[in-house]
Design a protein around this motif. Structure first.
Motif, PDB file in Angstrom:
ATOM      1  N   VAL A 138       0.902  -1.243  -0.073  1.00 56.22           N
ATOM      2  CA  VAL A 138      -0.090  -0.091  -0.144  1.00 56.22           C
ATOM      3  C   VAL A 138       0.994   1.286   0.027  1.00 56.22           C
ATOM      4  O   VAL A 138       0.428   2.010  -0.648  1.00 56.22           O
ATOM      5  CB  VAL A 138      -0.974  -0.027   1.262  1.00 56.22           C
ATOM      6  CG1 VAL A 138      -1.859   1.427   1.187  1.00 56.22           C
ATOM      7  CG2 VAL A 138      -1.946  -1.021   1.011  1.00 56.22           C
ATOM      8  N   GLY A 139       1.982   0.943   0.690  1.00 52.93           N
ATOM      9  CA  GLY A 139       2.908   2.371   0.846  1.00 52.93           C
ATOM     10  C   GLY A 139       3.511   2.738  -0.662  1.00 52.93           C
ATOM     11  O   GLY A 139       3.418   3.820  -1.096  1.00 52.93           O
ATOM     12  N   GLU A 196       7.411   7.531   1.231  1.00 50.29           N
ATOM     13  CA  GLU A 196       8.746   7.258   1.580  1.00 50.29           C
ATOM     14  C   GLU A 196       9.086   7.698   2.974  1.00 50.29           C
ATOM     15  O   GLU A 196       8.793   8.645   3.285  1.00 50.29           O
ATOM     16  CB  GLU A 196       9.770   7.829   0.352  1.00 50.29           C
ATOM     17  CG  GLU A 196       9.778   7.298  -0.995  1.00 50.29           C
ATOM     18  CD  GLU A 196      10.507   8.243  -2.033  1.00 50.29           C
ATOM     19  OE1 GLU A 196      11.378   8.742  -1.523  1.00 50.29           O
ATOM     20  OE2 GLU A 196      10.100   8.260  -2.941  1.00 50.29           O
ATOM     21  N   LYS A 197       9.263   6.601   3.860  1.00 50.53           N
ATOM     22  CA  LYS A 197       9.571   6.921   5.149  1.00 50.53           C
ATOM     23  C   LYS A 197      10.860   8.182   5.235  1.00 50.53           C
ATOM     24  O   LYS A 197      11.781   8.062   4.789  1.00 50.53           O
ATOM     25  CB  LYS A 197      10.156   5.706   5.905  1.00 50.53           C
ATOM     26  CG  LYS A 197      10.343   5.987   7.497  1.00 50.53           C
ATOM     27  CD  LYS A 197      10.477   4.786   8.053  1.00 50.53           C
ATOM     28  CE  LYS A 197      10.647   4.832   9.406  1.00 50.53           C
ATOM     29  NZ  LYS A 197      11.300   3.648  10.307  1.00 50.53           N
ATOM     30  N   GLY A 198      10.188   9.147   6.012  1.00 50.25           N
ATOM     31  CA  GLY A 198      11.328  10.126   6.099  1.00 50.25           C
ATOM     32  C   GLY A 198      11.333  11.310   5.328  1.00 50.25           C
ATOM     33  O   GLY A 198      12.054  12.367   5.355  1.00 50.25           O
ATOM     34  N   LYS A 199      10.496  11.397   4.538  1.00 52.83           N
ATOM     35  CA  LYS A 199      10.653  12.156   3.209  1.00 52.83           C
ATOM     36  C   LYS A 199       9.566  13.460   3.535  1.00 52.83           C
ATOM     37  O   LYS A 199      10.083  14.594   3.303  1.00 52.83           O
ATOM     38  CB  LYS A 199       9.826  11.722   1.983  1.00 52.83           C
ATOM     39  CG  LYS A 199       9.795  12.643   0.713  1.00 52.83           C
ATOM     40  CD  LYS A 199       9.040  11.887  -0.491  1.00 52.83           C
ATOM     41  CE  LYS A 199       9.046  12.954  -1.938  1.00 52.83           C
ATOM     42  NZ  LYS A 199       8.731  12.357  -3.042  1.00 52.83           N
ATOM     43  N   THR A 200       8.660  13.413   4.485  1.00 52.43           N
ATOM     44  CA  THR A 200       7.825  14.429   4.693  1.00 52.43           C
ATOM     45  C   THR A 200       8.611  15.512   5.583  1.00 52.43           C
ATOM     46  O   THR A 200       9.101  15.039   6.672  1.00 52.43           O
ATOM     47  CB  THR A 200       6.502  14.031   5.564  1.00 52.43           C
ATOM     48  OG1 THR A 200       5.988  12.902   4.626  1.00 52.43           O
ATOM     49  CG2 THR A 200       5.692  15.130   5.994  1.00 52.43           C
ATOM     50  N   LEU A 244       1.329  11.871   2.836  1.00 56.65           N
ATOM     51  CA  LEU A 244       1.362  12.149   4.234  1.00 56.65           C
ATOM     52  C   LEU A 244       0.615  13.324   4.485  1.00 56.65           C
ATOM     53  O   LEU A 244      -0.403  13.613   5.207  1.00 56.65           O
ATOM     54  CB  LEU A 244       2.601  11.827   5.095  1.00 56.65           C
ATOM     55  CG  LEU A 244       2.444  11.664   6.565  1.00 56.65           C
ATOM     56  CD1 LEU A 244       1.439  10.649   6.828  1.00 56.65           C
ATOM     57  CD2 LEU A 244       3.783  11.466   7.165  1.00 56.65           C
ATOM     58  N   PRO A 245       0.841  14.548   4.061  1.00 59.37           N
ATOM     59  CA  PRO A 245       0.363  15.735   4.496  1.00 59.37           C
ATOM     60  C   PRO A 245      -0.993  15.765   3.727  1.00 59.37           C
ATOM     61  O   PRO A 245      -1.838  16.492   4.659  1.00 59.37           O
ATOM     62  CB  PRO A 245       1.312  16.738   3.771  1.00 59.37           C
ATOM     63  CG  PRO A 245       2.656  16.152   3.622  1.00 59.37           C
ATOM     64  CD  PRO A 245       2.359  14.820   3.239  1.00 59.37           C
ATOM     65  N   CYS A 246      -1.357  15.485   2.633  1.00 56.98           N
ATOM     66  CA  CYS A 246      -2.555  15.231   1.969  1.00 56.98           C
ATOM     67  C   CYS A 246      -3.632  14.455   2.981  1.00 56.98           C
ATOM     68  O   CYS A 246      -4.843  14.823   3.000  1.00 56.98           O
ATOM     69  CB  CYS A 246      -2.440  14.835   0.793  1.00 56.98           C
ATOM     70  SG  CYS A 246      -1.545  15.721  -0.458  1.00 56.98           S
TER      71      CYS A 246
END
Length: 242
Positions: free
Chosen positions: A71-72, A78-82, A212-214
């Motif tokens: 799902v990711g 991507e972990k740590g991208k935000t 993530l922000p969305c």
């Protein structure tokens, strides 16, 4: 690492209209068999939405299983991208654009500013209000962002501008049928209310590939709706006085 789809040659977003069809059919079938008019069914839109959300999630789950991706990866996460600052910025903008879209659509369709549409926040039975608080916000952003961002933009072989346009269009159009009212002005009002927000979300996501922000902004908007329904359920006199 940037998400890259290895099956882009065969992926076209055929599933984009699925939620429009699900919502429309749900209200038509319910009205037909219960003999309840659409205007009275409107208060039950949250129950219909939750069921349709889980159907959409099941379809997306089947899709990732068939494609053998997570799902990711579907969402390009991507972990740590935000980045915190950019996340706070886009979430704030989403909230402002979401409210602004409602007011602008009311002005265009009903020549009222602000136009206070109470259809979406009518009091419901207490048991449903509890379910709405628990399930509506989280199921909605998973279903909608998974479909309109992940499936439409990440798995599509169409040109990126076409991907964004189709995703934003159907993302907004589904709201025309939540709830369904056979009234052209209401259908247009619902569509225009969400179009600025869906365009913002899809363009921002296409450029940044960071869901993530969305998803956070989307979740907060749905929480606000669920809380308002709960308040109106507990204090219907306040709702009736508006």
């Amino acid at each position: 690492m940037t998400f890259r789809n290895t099956n882009r040659q065969t992926e076209i977003p055929f599933l984009l209209p699925v939620r429009c069809v699900l919502f429309l059919l749900s209200f038509v079938v319910l009205s037909h068999f219960t003999k309840v008019p659409y205007s009275a069914l409107g208060k039950w839109w949250t129950a219909v939405a939750i069921v349709c959300n889980f159907i959409t999630i099941a379809i997306l789950y089947a899709t990732v299983r068939i494609k053998k991706i997570t799902v990711g990866r579907l969402l390009g996460y991507e972990k740590g991208k935000t980045k915190i600052k950019s996340a706070i910025f886009i979430v704030t903008v989403m909230l402002l654009v979401g409210m602004g879209g409602l007011y602008l659509a009311g002005l265009i369709c009903y020549a009222e500013f602000p136009h206070l549409d109470k259809t979406m926040v009518q009091p419901v039975p207490l048991w449903l209000a509890v379910i709405v608080l628990l399930l509506l916000p989280i199921s909605t952003f998973i279903a909608e962002d998974g479909l309109y961002l992940g499936y439409a933009i990440n798995l599509s072989s169409l040109h990126k501008r076409v991907n964004v346009s189709f995703a934003a269009f159907f993302y907004a159009l589904q709201h025309s049928f939540i709830p369904f009212m056979p009234d052209g002005t209401f259908l247009l009002y619902r569509f225009l209310s969400f179009l600025p927000l869906t365009v913002l979300i899809c363009i921002w996501y296409q450029k940044n590939r960071d869901p993530l922000p969305c998803m956070i902004g989307h979740f907060l908007l749905n929480v606000a709706t669920a809380v308002q329904i709960s308040i109106n359920t507990l204090f219907p006199d306040i709702f009736n006085a508006l």
